[in-house]
Design an enzyme around this catalytic site. Structure first.
Site, short mmCIF file in Angstrom:
data_model
loop_
_atom_site.label_atom_id
_atom_site.label_comp_id
_atom_site.label_asym_id
_atom_site.label_seq_id
_atom_site.Cartn_x
_atom_site.Cartn_y
_atom_site.Cartn_z
N ASP A 71 -17.64 -36.23 -19.36
CA ASP A 71 -16.53 -36.78 -20.15
C ASP A 71 -15.22 -36.73 -19.37
OD1 ASP A 71 -15.40 -38.03 -22.32
OD2 ASP A 71 -14.97 -36.17 -23.40
N HIS A 85 -14.21 -40.69 -22.69
CA HIS A 85 -14.29 -41.39 -23.97
C HIS A 85 -12.95 -42.02 -24.37
CE1 HIS A 85 -12.93 -37.43 -25.73
NE2 HIS A 85 -12.26 -38.25 -26.51
N SER A 128 -7.10 -35.88 -26.81
CA SER A 128 -8.16 -36.00 -25.81
C SER A 128 -7.59 -36.44 -24.47
CB SER A 128 -9.22 -36.99 -26.27
OG SER A 128 -9.92 -36.51 -27.37
#
Length: 379
Positions: A142, A112, A219
């Site tokens: 992911d 993402h 992230s």
């Protein structure tokens, strides 16, 4: 022994006995101490998480100094054209870290972070900026792999074993939250085998839960243990919940990244359906007495299920004239009660395997042999 020696022996005999006993006990204690030391060595990481002292703080500082050169700040941009007369770029930011595979270095991050990016740039720990390209990504887990020309002084991180971690162990998260480069947060492993939904809508199982602060921009960064080994990839936070963050296990990332590096994608088996869990309400609508199963909603034309003759629903769920599709209750000898169970059962196989599917159609139990195909991209 003369008289003088006899007097010496009589005087010190009790002490000699005590010394011998002490030496004997010390030998046993030494052996026990050795086993205790081994146990302590095994438990050292857990104790470090529970008993954070100033010396433990020095351990964290040392780990950060060791790994910071392998950290990267990822910037991405994509063009927004939906409903806009004049397209404009949307910039994104995230973290990543350098890994090694078969002697070559790559950058591991979250899918993402780079999704739909037209342009990727990587900033190294010393401020050097380099252009990067997406090697491949996997929205189901992911995970993404980036390739860039990295200087020789950028080392790869050591990857640990996420199957061996335990709740209570030290957890160190490093990333670039809010564009604040090389931010480090400290916590513990709060839980294991969690389930999250990715931004792409996929369900990921076996996720690590930690209370180490994970913020936007973290992230793609590494979650480390007390030895400085990567045990996870920081991926998500639970909205409106403080101290609950999630990381994709590094063992999952190892498997996925190796597939991406070798093939540019992850090759997975596929039966070619969309389905939903059979709830009591759906069972009633379908006129069956079942407490679990997967109701087939759609069958992809030309896919394995289509070629095997399985059927999807003839109308939309909830419509008054709802016509239920086949209900899968068994796959390769395993009972199937939910869509997650079906997916996990499929992923235990390889493309080309032939499996038996047990299903219910119009109240009748039926079987079909299905040959698994490769899951098409974008599905």
């Amino acid at each position: 022994m003369d008289q003088k020696d006899e007097r010496w022996f009589d005087k010190y005999h009790p002490y000699l006995v005590m010394v011998l006993i002490a030496l004997f006990a010390g030998g046993i204690g030494g052996m026990l101490g050795y086993h205790g030391a081994m146990h302590e060595k095994v438990s050292q990481e857990r104790l470090c998480a529970i008993n954070l002292t100033s010396s433990d703080g020095a351990i964290v500082v040392g780990i950060f100094e060791d790994v910071k050169r392998s950290m990267v700040h990822i910037e991405s941009s994509r063009t927004n054209i939906s409903g806009i007369k004049h397209p404009f770029p949307i910039n994104g930011t995230g973290s990543g870290f350098v890994i090694e595979f078969n002697g070559s270095r790559y950058i591991l991050t979250n899918e993402h972070v780079i999704t739909e990016a037209d342009d990727l740039r990587v900033t190294l720990f010393d401020g050097t900026r380099v252009e990067a390209e997406l090697l491949g990504s996997d929205p189901m887990t992911d995970i993404a792999v980036i390739r860039a020309e990295l200087p020789d002084y950028i080392p790869p991180l050591t990857l640990g074993d996420s199957d061996r971690i335990l709740p209570g162990q030290l957890a160190i998260a490093i990333g670039n939250p809010y564009a604040l480069d090389n931010t480090i947060t400290l916590g513990i492993i709060s839980g294991l085998d969690r389930t999250i939904t990715t931004e792409s809508g996929y369900t990921v199982h076996g996720v690590i839960q930690t209370d180490a602060a994970i913020n936007p921009g973290n992230s793609g960064g590494p979650l480390l243990n007390a030895r400085g080994e990567v045990i996870g990839i920081n991926s998500a936070i639970m909205p409106f919940a403080e101290g609950i963050g999630f990381a994709i296990p590094i063992n999952t990332a190892k498997n996925v990244s190796s597939e991406i590096i070798k093939h540019g994608k992850v090759i997975r088996p596929w039966i070619g359906i969309t389905g939903v869990d059979l709830t009591p309400e759906l069972a009633k609508m379908a006129g069956v007495d079942l407490d679990g199963g997967v109701l087939i909603v759609d069958v992809f034309e030309g896919g394995p299920a289509d070629e095997a003759g399985l059927r999807g629903s003839g109308s939309h769920l909830g419509e008054e004239n709802f016509e239920p599709g086949d209900i899968i209750i068994g796959f390769d000898g395993k009972q199937i009660r939910t869509m997650d169970e079906l997916i996990n059962a499929i992923l235990q196989h390889e493309v080309g395997d032939e499996v038996e599917i047990v299903y219910i159609r119009d109240g009748t139990r039926m079987k079909a042999d299905v040959r698994l195909m490769e899951r098409p991209g974008g599905i």
